[in-house]
Design a protein around this motif. Structure first.
Motif, mmCIF file in Angstrom:
data_model
loop_
_atom_site.group_PDB
_atom_site.id
_atom_site.type_symbol
_atom_site.label_atom_id
_atom_site.label_comp_id
_atom_site.label_asym_id
_atom_site.label_seq_id
_atom_site.Cartn_x
_atom_site.Cartn_y
_atom_site.Cartn_z
ATOM 1 N N GLY A 67 0.806 -1.219 0.000
ATOM 2 C CA GLY A 67 0.000 0.000 0.000
ATOM 3 C C GLY A 67 0.836 1.265 0.000
ATOM 4 O O GLY A 67 0.502 2.243 -0.680
ATOM 5 N N LEU A 68 1.933 1.262 0.767
ATOM 6 C CA LEU A 68 2.732 2.477 0.916
ATOM 7 C C LEU A 68 3.684 2.721 -0.256
ATOM 8 O O LEU A 68 4.000 3.867 -0.579
ATOM 9 N N LEU A 69 4.147 1.635 -0.900
ATOM 10 C CA LEU A 69 5.162 1.769 -1.947
ATOM 11 C C LEU A 69 4.701 2.653 -3.108
ATOM 12 O O LEU A 69 5.405 3.616 -3.465
ATOM 13 N N ALA A 128 -3.310 -1.957 -5.231
ATOM 14 C CA ALA A 128 -2.085 -2.664 -4.836
ATOM 15 C C ALA A 128 -2.351 -3.615 -3.674
ATOM 16 O O ALA A 128 -1.771 -4.704 -3.604
ATOM 17 N N ILE A 129 -3.245 -3.242 -2.773
ATOM 18 C CA ILE A 129 -3.536 -4.082 -1.612
ATOM 19 C C ILE A 129 -4.354 -5.311 -1.995
ATOM 20 O O ILE A 129 -4.048 -6.443 -1.594
ATOM 21 N N PHE A 130 -5.413 -5.098 -2.783
ATOM 22 C CA PHE A 130 -6.362 -6.181 -3.045
ATOM 23 C C PHE A 130 -6.099 -6.938 -4.356
ATOM 24 O O PHE A 130 -6.458 -8.110 -4.461
ATOM 25 N N ILE A 131 -5.499 -6.271 -5.342
ATOM 26 C CA ILE A 131 -5.177 -6.953 -6.609
ATOM 27 C C ILE A 131 -3.729 -6.608 -6.955
ATOM 28 O O ILE A 131 -3.457 -5.805 -7.857
ATOM 29 N N PRO A 132 -2.774 -7.179 -6.238
ATOM 30 C CA PRO A 132 -1.369 -6.799 -6.443
ATOM 31 C C PRO A 132 -0.830 -7.150 -7.829
ATOM 32 O O PRO A 132 0.240 -6.670 -8.201
#
Length: 591
Positions: free
Chosen positions: A76-78, A289-293
């Motif tokens: 998430g942060l990247l 990014a969190i849920f569908i990386p």
């Protein structure tokens, strides 16, 4: 040794430049194409290393695309941190220095004869690396094309080549970049001519082909001869699949139109602060990014799994939808990322999902999931870029399978037609240029004038002469039998007159003096004698015929004198060009 180097500089290089002024300088253009391909190949290798090295050391597991194994907080942060860093970088730059990507290359070709600065290349290099490394939904091919075009353009500028040759070098750099990125030299050639140059010429094919081949050889020395994706043997099982292939073409055409629409809609906010736009794009990327990386980075690992049928229907459909939404939003908001890689990702996953549906409905006739994934890649690329030939060539070179040609032609042309005709969408790059208030001139007349430099048609039989001179100096000037006299004023050339008018005047004066028996005046003013004088304006030796016509329109001059910088503050005049010369040349080439 110094004398030899000086001789080459003074004799061979000017001859080389002079040959390149025309449209038929194939040997010289071929040499430039080879050089451009080698330079671009090396640049792309460095660019890929700058992306892959940090990712291989930062990401868990093997490879440089394994974002899925990062913990949720890091995922998430990247992208948010990367977007903030990019936003701050672009915020510190002037507006014209922020422009990157293929659309910028097309702008420089259309408005600046292909001149691209080193600063622009460096901005693209940093931005391209940061977008991919920070996990943005980005591709590396768009930045690669910009870098290839930029360094090829810089090569031409360093050699002080005519502008028509610099345009060809830019096309060579584009072809070499695509060739080096995918190991697909044919599609690189077609991409450069169909998407960037938007013209096909016999003279252009030779240097662009050589550039694509030489770049592919350079990258194959490091990465091997395999294409970008490992593709199993694919074939269409039955002709009964054709209706389903057409249905998939319609679905992908709609998806491509939606993608272009998202980019266009959000592109209207380009007047907002760049830091705000890029930060919002990074913030939007966080939930994806969190849920569908799978949407992070280039995503070629996901494409590879898709081709080999390793992913389920809902993951394929979700990844395709998510990639379409986030990539469209990111590019529309100004994220300096490439579009070709995400386009292939969307097409592969969407095509594979539809392939699974077809297999469920017609289990006896359906082809493999990989077959539909490859068709989807070609269809999405062709529809988004409005480049069916480039997409078909890419499909053929990636699969190395002639069995895919027939269904490939069918799905690519149909999806492109759905996007352009049913929804009225132009190429994504033309859409981006339009949102910036720019256009791309691709009419046959303009393209023909851009392929030739003024050096190819200028009249060289001229004599630069002072405005006031003695009768003896005037007679001596005519002994070299010039066609035109370029009259110098206090601030450079001011007028052009036919040498025959001066000769006629001298003859009349001498006859009159003989009959009347009087002495001739001491000086002669060339601006006072009866002559068909023309107002003049300067044009640089590197200029194309299009630039010369623009100079005629802006200056309202009746003739242009062709000059070049030979030393600081020193200009040398090489010839003159009339507007009628340009019109006559174009008419001659047409006939």
């Amino acid at each position: 040794m110094r004398n030899i180097r000086q001789q080459i500089t003074e004799n061979l290089i000017p001859v080389f430049r002079g040959k390149l002024s025309g449209v038929d300088a194939l040997p010289q253009l071929a040499a430039l194409g080879l050089l451009s391909g080698i330079v671009t190949g090396v640049v792309i290798l460095l660019f890929r290393f700058a992306i892959e090295w940090p990712l291989e050391h930062f990401l868990p597991g093997d490879g440089s695309e394994n974002f899925e194994d990062l913990n949720i907080l890091t995922r998430g942060l990247l992208p948010l941190a990367g977007a903030l860093g990019l936003g701050l970088l672009l915020h510190r730059l002037a507006l014209h220095d922020r422009k990157v990507g293929i659309a910028h290359v097309m702008e420089r070709l259309n408005y600046h004869q292909g001149y691209i600065s080193l600063k622009s290349a460096m901005v693209q290099l940093v931005a391209g690396v940061v977008t991919v490394v920070s996990g943005q939904s980005a591709g590396r091919e768009g930045p690669a094309v910009h870098l290839g075009a930029a360094f090829s353009s810089l090569l031409g500028q360093w050699m002080r080549l005519p502008n028509n040759s610099i345009r060809t070098l830019v096309a060579c750099g584009c072809a070499a970049a695509i060739s080096a990125s995918f190991n697909t030299p044919i599609s690189g050639v077609i991409f450069a001519m169909e998407v960037v140059m938007m013209e096909y010429t016999i003279a252009g094919f030779t240097p662009i082909i050589l550039s694509a081949v030489s770049a592919a050889i350079v990258t194959q020395l490091v990465y091997g001869s395999e294409p970008a994706f490992s593709v199993p043997a694919l074939t269409m099982n039955s002709m009964l699949e054709i209706p389903w292939i057409l249905a998939i073409a319609v679905i992908i055409g709609i998806a491509a139109a939606a993608f272009i629409h998202i980019v266009d809609s959000l592109g209207r906010y380009h007047h907002r602060p760049v830091l705000l736009r890029i930060s919002v794009a990074g913030l939007i990327m966080v939930p994806f990014a969190i849920f569908i990386p799978e949407t992070m980075g280039i995503g070629y690992d996901t494409v590879g799994k898709t081709i080999h049928g390793e992913l389920g229907f809902w993951l394929l459909l979700g990844a395709a939808t998510a990639k379409l939404l986030i990539t469209g939003a990111s590019i529309g908001l100004g994220m300096p990322s490439g579009v070709i890689g995400p386009t292939l990702f969307i097409g592969a996953t969407l095509g594979a999902a539809m392939g699974l549906v077809g297999a469920a409905m017609f289990p006896d006739n359906a082809s493999s999931v990989g077959f539909y994934a490859m068709l989807g890649m070609g269809a999405m690329m062709g529809a988004v870029l409005q480049a069916p030939m480039a997409a078909l060539m890419a499909l053929m070179e990636l699969t190395r399978n002639p069995n895919i040609i027939l269904p490939g032609m069918l799905i690519i042309t149909t999806s492109s037609l759905v996007t352009s005709e049913a929804f009225g969408k132009k190429s994504l790059f033309l859409t981006v240029l339009k949102s910036q208030g720019l256009s791309y001139q691709s009419s046959p007349v303009i393209q023909a004038l851009r392929r030739v430099s003024v050096g190819a048609i200028m009249e060289r039989n001229i004599l630069r002469i002072k405005r006031e001179l003695t009768f003896e100096e005037a007679r001596k000037a005519l002994t070299s039998e010039p066609k035109w006299l370029l009259v110098d004023g206090s601030n450079g050339p001011t007028s052009l007159l036919p040498a025959v008018d001066l000769a006629r005047y001298l003859e009349d004066i001498e006859k009159q003096l003989t009959e009347e028996g009087i002495e001739s005046p001491e000086t002669l003013d060339l601006m006072q004698i009866p002559a068909n004088r023309r107002d003049v304006a300067p044009v640089q030796y590197q200029a194309t015929l299009e630039e010369a016509l623009n100079e005629f329109d802006q200056s309202h001059a009746e003739a242009l004198y062709v000059q070049r910088h030979v030393a600081p503050m020193i200009q040398r005049v090489y010839g003159v060009v009339l507007q009628s010369d340009i019109e006559s040349y174009y008419q001659y080439r047409r006939s």
